[in-house]
Design an enzyme around this catalytic site. Sequence first.
Site, PDB file in Angstrom:
ATOM      1  N   ARG A 208       0.844  -1.196   0.000  1.00 61.25           N
ATOM      2  CA  ARG A 208       0.000   0.000   0.000  1.00 61.25           C
ATOM      3  C   ARG A 208       0.881   1.248   0.000  1.00 61.25           C
ATOM      4  NH1 ARG A 208      -5.747  -0.247  -0.430  1.00 61.25           N
ATOM      5  NH2 ARG A 208      -6.423  -2.266   0.384  1.00 61.25           N
ATOM      6  N   GLN A 237       6.338  -4.865   4.545  1.00 67.14           N
ATOM      7  CA  GLN A 237       6.311  -6.312   4.359  1.00 67.14           C
ATOM      8  C   GLN A 237       5.941  -6.701   2.931  1.00 67.14           C
ATOM      9  OE1 GLN A 237       5.142  -7.853   8.743  1.00 67.14           O
ATOM     10  NE2 GLN A 237       3.377  -7.129   7.600  1.00 67.14           N
ATOM     11  N   ASN A 266       6.545 -10.888   5.043  1.00 67.71           N
ATOM     12  CA  ASN A 266       5.148 -10.648   5.384  1.00 67.71           C
ATOM     13  C   ASN A 266       4.749 -11.514   6.580  1.00 67.71           C
ATOM     14  OD1 ASN A 266       2.476  -9.913   5.437  1.00 67.71           O
ATOM     15  ND2 ASN A 266       1.890 -11.155   3.673  1.00 67.71           N
ATOM     16  N   ASP A 293      -3.516   1.532  10.633  1.00 72.19           N
ATOM     17  CA  ASP A 293      -3.483   0.726   9.419  1.00 72.19           C
ATOM     18  C   ASP A 293      -2.804   1.496   8.291  1.00 72.19           C
ATOM     19  OD1 ASP A 293      -4.448  -1.735  10.065  1.00 72.19           O
ATOM     20  OD2 ASP A 293      -6.518  -1.337   9.477  1.00 72.19           O
ATOM     21  N   ASP A 295      -3.982   1.417   5.118  1.00 75.26           N
ATOM     22  CA  ASP A 295      -4.955   1.765   4.076  1.00 75.26           C
ATOM     23  C   ASP A 295      -5.995   2.742   4.607  1.00 75.26           C
ATOM     24  OD1 ASP A 295      -5.979  -0.106   5.809  1.00 75.26           O
ATOM     25  OD2 ASP A 295      -7.052  -1.254   4.279  1.00 75.26           O
ATOM     26  N   ASP A 405      -5.942  -7.616  17.776  1.00 71.09           N
ATOM     27  CA  ASP A 405      -6.341  -6.406  18.492  1.00 71.09           C
ATOM     28  C   ASP A 405      -7.334  -6.718  19.606  1.00 71.09           C
ATOM     29  OD1 ASP A 405      -8.369  -7.073  16.708  1.00 71.09           O
ATOM     30  OD2 ASP A 405      -8.222  -5.227  15.542  1.00 71.09           O
TER      31      ASP A 405
END
Length: 662
Positions: A208, A237, A266, A293, A295, A405
């Site tokens: 990303r 990653q 990754n 994050d 994204d 999480d």
Amino acid sequence: MTTAPTAEKRRTSDEAAQADTLLQRVILPRPSDPTAVRALYVDERSGVKLEPTTPVPGEKSTPMTLTVSGTSGRRLRVTSRTSAVVPEQSEVSFGAYFNGLAAGYWRAWSTLDEVRLRLRLEGAGRVDVYRSKADGSQIYVRGEVVDRPGVHDLEFALDLHPFEDGGWYWFDLTTDAGELVLHEGGWYAPTAAPGRAAVAVGMPTFNRPADCVATLAAIGEDPAVLAAVTAVILPDQGTKKVRDQAGYEQAAAVLGDKLRIIDQPNLGGSGGYARVMYEALGSTDCEQILYMDDDILLEPDSILRAVAFSRFAREPMLVGGQMLSLQARSQLSTMGEVVDRNQFLWRVAPDTHPHHDLAEQTLRQTPWLHRRVDVDYNAWWMCLIPRAVAEDLGLPLPLFIKWDDAEYGLRARGRGYRTATVPGIAIWHMSFIEKDDSSDWQAYFHYRNRFVAAAMHGPDDPKAMLLETFKRTLRHLMLMEYSAVALQIKALKDFLAGPEALFPKLPVVLGEIRAERAEYDDGRPLNSATDVPLADLDALGAQLFPEPPVGRLKAGAGLVRGVLRNLKAVDPAHHDRPQRNVPWKNAQWFVLAGLDSATVSTPDGRGVTFRRRDPEMFRRMVKESLALHREVAREWPTLRERYRAAAPTLTSREGWKHLFED
């Protein structure tokens, strides 16, 4: 003339210099923001009237609702991210998501007894301060007229005691014959904040790069945000590197030596976030660690707000940001999340409504947004963890993705650290309405990691959880989602293998599950339904679908019929030509259970899967899944002991070290 009480006073230059008392700035939308996004910052609707709802017996006050009769046609003129002009004969309310103060949260979790609203204004007009109760009813607090030439600094001292169950503060600006300029404003504490604002921002990424560069630029573009950030740690990653993205060099130059990009294999989200914490604790002097994050679209002020909330917290706690929708940016996707301890599933907090559009129903029009919502955890699209908490709890579990999480939030709660998901602290993230990750390759992680987390924090008796997962087995099978059941079976086997398998699996498990899923029709998406012969249904028949069974008896009877039909032989004519083409929204078990084959569109609308019913596979998978569920039930006490005993190693720096430094 002023209606403010004598306790209210104009701030002095010394008080204005206490920048560390800032809780949240008044901020305005960016020029590039869609029009609907303005509703997150200001409420420009005029003709707003308070009307009583039906009285509730025994209530001392009557809740109020808002009706809107129209709009003024004169809009607030935004001149910067922190300044704006209110045109003449206009009224604008800052009782909006990003500019109201969610006072109920400060009342519940902070050391503060009062807050102060400070505004720098120029021109002629009026300021009015309001508050709400937890039921959304609104109360006028005080106001002041601005009618003298020059710039005026106003301060309103506001009590936090009336907000035990929730409620907000906000202010409105009104003009008559002239304009009123808001140069800046903010909500402040009357005392200096404890500790330091020194946050390490951590953002693991996998392919990303454009989103990451945009977030790096957003962090660097605001001097106040940049001053609070001591490090930006970015575990890269992916194969598309952030360093190669256009705009990276400019963003990196602003951040300077605060930016640390770490290339690693990754290891999923949990491996990325573990690396962030590993580096933050081991090589920075940060006081807070902020997970985000890769994204997302960042509202930079959310960083300052999360840090301020953490510093004023009565006790160390996790501070979560809420999720706004990246596809429909005026929508509040998630208000807060909890874990059902019986079935051990996460869900939205009670009495909240996901995907609420604040452009259609503003904060002032939405009573449920005024009640304080308590949560068990906050997803890591944005979550701040104080350094002291991270040092006590350790690193995330090696779960790759899913439940890392939630498990951390439950772990924190078990050690006395609570989590607050605070309105006004938020990022924009891709909404989950365009995917169903419970049935794609991520199904493996949903199942395995749910059981891992339950072994550590869940029920003594797993009966309700196992019953729920076996129902999911049957549902997947009637949907002809054989790959999802195969991944469920693999997940249960890997859970039964014990905690010793988690670290060895981390670098290789993604490849294993992708290969497993590709063996099934529903795991091999096609570009379009036109890639196979189209169904022979006429246009009317193709658009008519069975109604869902209503009630427990009808649903149970439908389930039995669906199971029995899945045991019957398949018509060979439906092997190469699907019986019908099914849109995603109609892909329900009571629809697909009656078919031999179907093309089903993917949740994002980008393709289809061609699903074929297989009675032999149905029998085999039911038998194997049932046997594994029974084994988990039988071994549950032992598994709980093993996973809990392994927790210190699984969450330690030494446990992760071999993946990061070998």
